[in-house]
Motif scaffolding. Structure first.
Motif, PDB file in Angstrom:
ATOM      1  N   SER A  56       0.816  -1.208   0.000  1.00 51.87           N
ATOM      2  CA  SER A  56       0.000   0.000   0.000  1.00 51.87           C
ATOM      3  C   SER A  56       0.855   1.267   0.000  1.00 51.87           C
ATOM      4  O   SER A  56       0.432   2.292  -0.506  1.00 51.87           O
ATOM      5  N   ALA A  57       2.069   1.196   0.552  1.00 49.91           N
ATOM      6  CA  ALA A  57       2.930   2.383   0.523  1.00 49.91           C
ATOM      7  C   ALA A  57       3.255   2.747  -0.924  1.00 49.91           C
ATOM      8  O   ALA A  57       3.184   3.914  -1.318  1.00 49.91           O
ATOM      9  N   VAL A  60       0.192   4.132  -2.705  1.00 51.26           N
ATOM     10  CA  VAL A  60      -0.039   5.549  -2.423  1.00 51.26           C
ATOM     11  C   VAL A  60       0.927   6.416  -3.222  1.00 51.26           C
ATOM     12  O   VAL A  60       0.553   7.449  -3.784  1.00 51.26           O
ATOM     13  N   LEU A  61       2.174   5.973  -3.313  1.00 48.43           N
ATOM     14  CA  LEU A  61       3.177   6.733  -4.064  1.00 48.43           C
ATOM     15  C   LEU A  61       2.745   6.889  -5.529  1.00 48.43           C
ATOM     16  O   LEU A  61       2.758   7.993  -6.085  1.00 48.43           O
ATOM     17  N   ARG A  64      -0.276   9.149  -6.013  1.00 48.20           N
ATOM     18  CA  ARG A  64       0.049  10.585  -5.965  1.00 48.20           C
ATOM     19  C   ARG A  64       0.732  11.022  -7.251  1.00 48.20           C
ATOM     20  O   ARG A  64       0.533  12.135  -7.738  1.00 48.20           O
ATOM     21  N   ARG A  86      -7.924   0.193  -3.395  1.00 43.55           N
ATOM     22  CA  ARG A  86      -8.077   0.559  -1.980  1.00 43.55           C
ATOM     23  C   ARG A  86      -7.671   2.016  -1.760  1.00 43.55           C
ATOM     24  O   ARG A  86      -8.324   2.754  -1.031  1.00 43.55           O
ATOM     25  N   VAL A  87      -6.564   2.394  -2.414  1.00 42.52           N
ATOM     26  CA  VAL A  87      -6.114   3.778  -2.262  1.00 42.52           C
ATOM     27  C   VAL A  87      -7.114   4.716  -2.919  1.00 42.52           C
ATOM     28  O   VAL A  87      -7.439   5.782  -2.395  1.00 42.52           O
ATOM     29  N   LEU A  90     -10.112   5.933  -0.926  1.00 43.99           N
ATOM     30  CA  LEU A  90      -9.962   6.914   0.163  1.00 43.99           C
ATOM     31  C   LEU A  90     -10.527   8.253  -0.280  1.00 43.99           C
ATOM     32  O   LEU A  90     -10.548   8.556  -1.471  1.00 43.99           O
ATOM     33  N   ARG A  92     -10.609  11.966  -1.370  1.00 44.64           N
ATOM     34  CA  ARG A  92      -9.586  12.630  -2.175  1.00 44.64           C
ATOM     35  C   ARG A  92      -8.694  13.535  -1.315  1.00 44.64           C
ATOM     36  O   ARG A  92      -7.480  13.457  -1.352  1.00 44.64           O
ATOM     37  N   GLU A  93      -9.355  14.382  -0.575  1.00 47.09           N
ATOM     38  CA  GLU A  93      -8.582  15.284   0.290  1.00 47.09           C
ATOM     39  C   GLU A  93      -8.761  14.824   1.727  1.00 47.09           C
ATOM     40  O   GLU A  93      -9.858  14.885   2.270  1.00 47.09           O
ATOM     41  N   ILE A  94      -7.709  14.356   2.325  1.00 45.29           N
ATOM     42  CA  ILE A  94      -7.824  13.938   3.715  1.00 45.29           C
ATOM     43  C   ILE A  94      -7.480  15.124   4.596  1.00 45.29           C
ATOM     44  O   ILE A  94      -6.376  15.664   4.520  1.00 45.29           O
ATOM     45  N   GLU A  96      -6.256  17.527   7.300  1.00 46.51           N
ATOM     46  CA  GLU A  96      -5.205  17.431   8.320  1.00 46.51           C
ATOM     47  C   GLU A  96      -5.848  17.610   9.682  1.00 46.51           C
ATOM     48  O   GLU A  96      -6.831  18.337   9.814  1.00 46.51           O
ATOM     49  N   GLN A  97      -5.307  16.926  10.675  1.00 45.91           N
ATOM     50  CA  GLN A  97      -5.864  17.098  12.006  1.00 45.91           C
ATOM     51  C   GLN A  97      -5.487  18.488  12.508  1.00 45.91           C
ATOM     52  O   GLN A  97      -4.308  18.800  12.674  1.00 45.91           O
ATOM     53  N   ARG A  99      -4.784  21.621  14.607  1.00 44.63           N
ATOM     54  CA  ARG A  99      -4.396  21.984  15.970  1.00 44.63           C
ATOM     55  C   ARG A  99      -4.310  23.501  16.020  1.00 44.63           C
ATOM     56  O   ARG A  99      -3.403  24.089  15.464  1.00 44.63           O
TER      57      ARG A  99
END
Ligand SMILES: Nc1ncnc2c1ncn2[C@@H]1O[C@H](COP(=O)(O)OP(=O)(O)OP(=O)(O)O)[C@@H](O)[C@H]1O
Ligand SMILES: [Mg+2]
Lengths: 368, 251
Positions: A56-57, A60-61, A64, A86-87, A90, A92-94, A96-97, A99
């Motif tokens: 999966s790494a 994802v590469l 992108r 699978r990728v 997901l 499209r835009e995840i 960011e968490q 803060r």
């Protein structure tokens, strides 16, 4: 069979081969990324048929590289296609968490609120304690004597050595430094007053409080905290055992009983150290020192010192238990609360010491 | 082409304070096998996994992973070896101070090669693989249910794309649906990446759906190892007791 990942750019199409896994990519990751980035963006023919493994790494590469879509002319085995799919599934835009950074006034306010919450918690714990004591007076058979005395032993008896050593050294130091000054004024005999008042009334209790806060206070917070982390506290309540009577009360009782005894012990050892130093430095005999101690230091000072011991012990244990109960079930919170417990305990002790100093300013000062 | 076996234990003895847990235990797992490790409670299955991981040094005997002896002094070699395996601990063992997202991202960040966006996508991918929502990433381990802890731990074990996966009771505490998903997930990964898996399980369903080989740990050593169907016919009280009436159904 694990050969390194390769890509071959031909006019109009890109051919990948080898095993595209994280482990295989890592050694030459920057080069691979550069090669992928250098592929002309218009290419729609990607041949993955010679790829042996695609994890999966790598998926994802590639995803992108392709600009978040599957190229139209993708040639890939069913399994690799699944990994890519699978990728693709997901979002499209995840996001960011987020803060949000804290601004200064907010920070101050948050700190103040935290302090108030803690104060409230400690008052609540104190109230709970009073209720428990009331309950135990009506049901004396429920008093957990064993835990209580175990805590006296742990916080008191086991601390004798370290408090004695520190007390002795402090006694020697103060005596030595004062002797140097007094000698030059020719006021050697006042060493008894200086040592007696400072150690018995002030240094003994504060010194022990700092040591005990670091030693027993942190241990109490950590113990209650770990019981929270491992849900042992919850087990107690499911068994119908009150956690405040079984866990908190014995600790507070133990320290409140042990502290004045420790203060007495440490002050004595510190005075002894001071006497030895005076003997060596000023030739002041031990007999003279002991004879004059009661005259120079009214007994009220001893009482003040011991009462400080009781109050400090109670405060340290209360603070330690409060922070222990506040621990959230994770290691970070455990360490943060243990730190807070020690810092707060020492600060509170000094605060109470100042209050003592103000309210007892007319008591026990020798009139010469 | 002779690949060294992925796991090779030979003559391993281990004991805790004089109480023997393993005596002369040998096991050989080849690449691509999915081995179900069976054994009674307290028979030393977790201990065996800890020996394979190098967390517990056996009293005697040798443990070799990918042909490398765990007693090899080369630190770099050992570290690279550890990156090739993932472990799911029996009780999850999540980092309690980190959120779910950070737990899974942790091993990836430690590589210091991947950028933030890549890591984020990978973490969400793993979360999706084990059937968790992106919003679960914000939760702390203490806020998870028992089964969710298992799934996050599995996601973390998968984070580094390991070649060897050690699973300690992966489906205990999962509902049947989720264990079915798990079986499918590990099966898919095995086919895609040629993983080698050793899993401790008491769940016949998982065993039947996933394992290619079965190893039975009893009397302090592996009493039987081989393809599933073969092991089921072994005449040992534990084996007959374990498969019992289900023996025929599994076959
Ligand atoms: N750190 C330890 N110290 C002492 N004894 C231990 C330790 N770890 C395990 N044991 C003992 O070794 C034996 C095997 O334990 P192990 O955890 O491997 O069992 P298991 O097969 O995983 O059981 P379960 O299926 O219940 O998880 C047990 O009898 C246990 O008491
Ligand atoms: Mg176990």
């Amino acid at each position: 069979m694990s050969e390194s990942p390769r890509l071959l750019v031909e006019p109009g199409r890109v051919k990948l081969s080898g095993s595209w896994t994280l482990a295989e990519m890592l050694p030459r990751l920057p080069a691979l990324q550069a090669e992928l980035a250098a592929c002309p963006s218009g290419i729609d023919h990607w041949d993955l048929s010679a790829v042996t493994r695609l994890d999966s790494a790598a998926a994802v590469l590639l995803w992108r590289t392709w600009g978040a879509r599957l190229p139209a002319g993708l040639v890939a085995g069913e399994l690799h296609r699944q990994a890519l799919q699978r990728v693709a599934e997901l979002p499209r835009e995840i996001p960011e968490q987020a803060r949000t950074p804290l601004r200064f006034p907010e920070l101050v306010g948050a700190l103040l609120l935290k302090a108030l919450v803690n104060l409230r918690g400690m008052i609540a714990l104190f109230g709970q304690l009073l209720l428990d004591v009331g309950y135990l007076i009506r049901h004396p058979q429920d008093v957990p004597w064993k835990e209580c005395w175990a805590n006296v032993y742990k916080a008191g008896a086991q601390a004798l050595a370290v408090t004695a050593m520190v007390g002795f050294l402090i006694g020697v130091t103060i005596s030595y430094l004062s002797a140097l000054q007094l000698k030059s004024f020719g006021a050697d005999l006042f060493i008894v007053n200086i040592l007696g008042i400072s150690i018995i009334r002030e240094l003994g209790p504060v010194l022990v409080a700092v040591l005990v806060a670091g030693r027993s206070g942190s241990a109490m917070t950590a113990q209650i905290g770990v019981m929270r982390v491992t849900e042992e506290i919850d087990v107690l309540s499911t068994m119908g055992i009150s956690r405040s009577i079984r866990v908190v009360l014995p600790k507070i009782f133990g320290l409140t009983v042990a502290m004045p005894l420790l203060v007495l012990w440490t002050s004595s050892v510190a005075l002894f150290g001071g006497m030895l130093a005076a003997l060596l430095q000023l030739d002041l005999s031990l007999i003279y020192f002991l004879d004059n101690l009661p005259r120079a230091v009214p007994v009220a000072n001893l009482i003040i010192g011991l009462s400080k011991g009781v109050v400090f012990g109670f405060v340290i244990a209360l603070v330690a238990c409060h922070f222990g109960l506040r621990v959230k079930p994770n290691t970070e919170s455990l360490s943060a609360n243990t730190t807070s417990a020690v810092v707060t305990a020492i600060t509170t002790v000094i605060l109470f010491d100042a209050i003592f100093a103000v309210f007892t300013r007319h008591i026990g000062v020798p009139q010469l | 082409m002779s690949q060294p076996p992925v796991i090779e234990l030979s003559g391993v003895c281990a004991s805790f304070r004089g109480r023997v847990v393993h005596r002369d235990l040998s096991l050989r797992v080849e690449e691509g096998q999915i081995v179900g490790l069976l054994g009674g409670s307290g028979s030393g299955k977790t201990t065996l996994l800890r020996e394979i991981l190098g967390l517990l040094r056996p009293d005697s005997g040798s443990v070799r992973l990918f042909g490398v002896d765990l007693n090899e002094p080369d630190v770099q070699l050992q570290r690279d070896l550890r990156r090739r395996l993932g472990m799911l601990f029996q009780h999850g063992a999540l980092f309690s101070a980190l959120s779910v997202f950070d737990n899974i991202a942790f091993p990836l960040r430690e590589l210091r090669c991947l950028d933030a966006d890549w890591i984020r996508r990978l973490v969400h991918l793993k979360l999706a693989m084990v059937g968790l929502e992106p919003m679960h990433g914000k939760l702390m381990p203490a806020e998870l249910s028992g089964g969710m802890v298992k799934r996050v731990a599995l996601a973390r074990a998968l984070a580094l794309e390991p070649e060897l996966l050690l699973l300690d009771e992966p489906t205990a505490g999962l509902d049947p649906d989720r264990s079915q998903n798990f079986v499918e997930l590990v099966g898919d990964l095995q086919r895609e990446l040629g993983l080698t898996v050793v899993m401790v399980t008491h769940d016949l369903h998982t065993l039947a759906g996933l394992a290619t080989h079965v190893a039975v740990l009893a009397d302090q050593h592996i009493i039987a190892f081989g393809p599933k169907a073969e092991v089921m016919t072994v005449d040992h009280p534990f084996v007959t007791g374990f498969f019992g009436a289900d023996r025929r159904k599994l076959l």
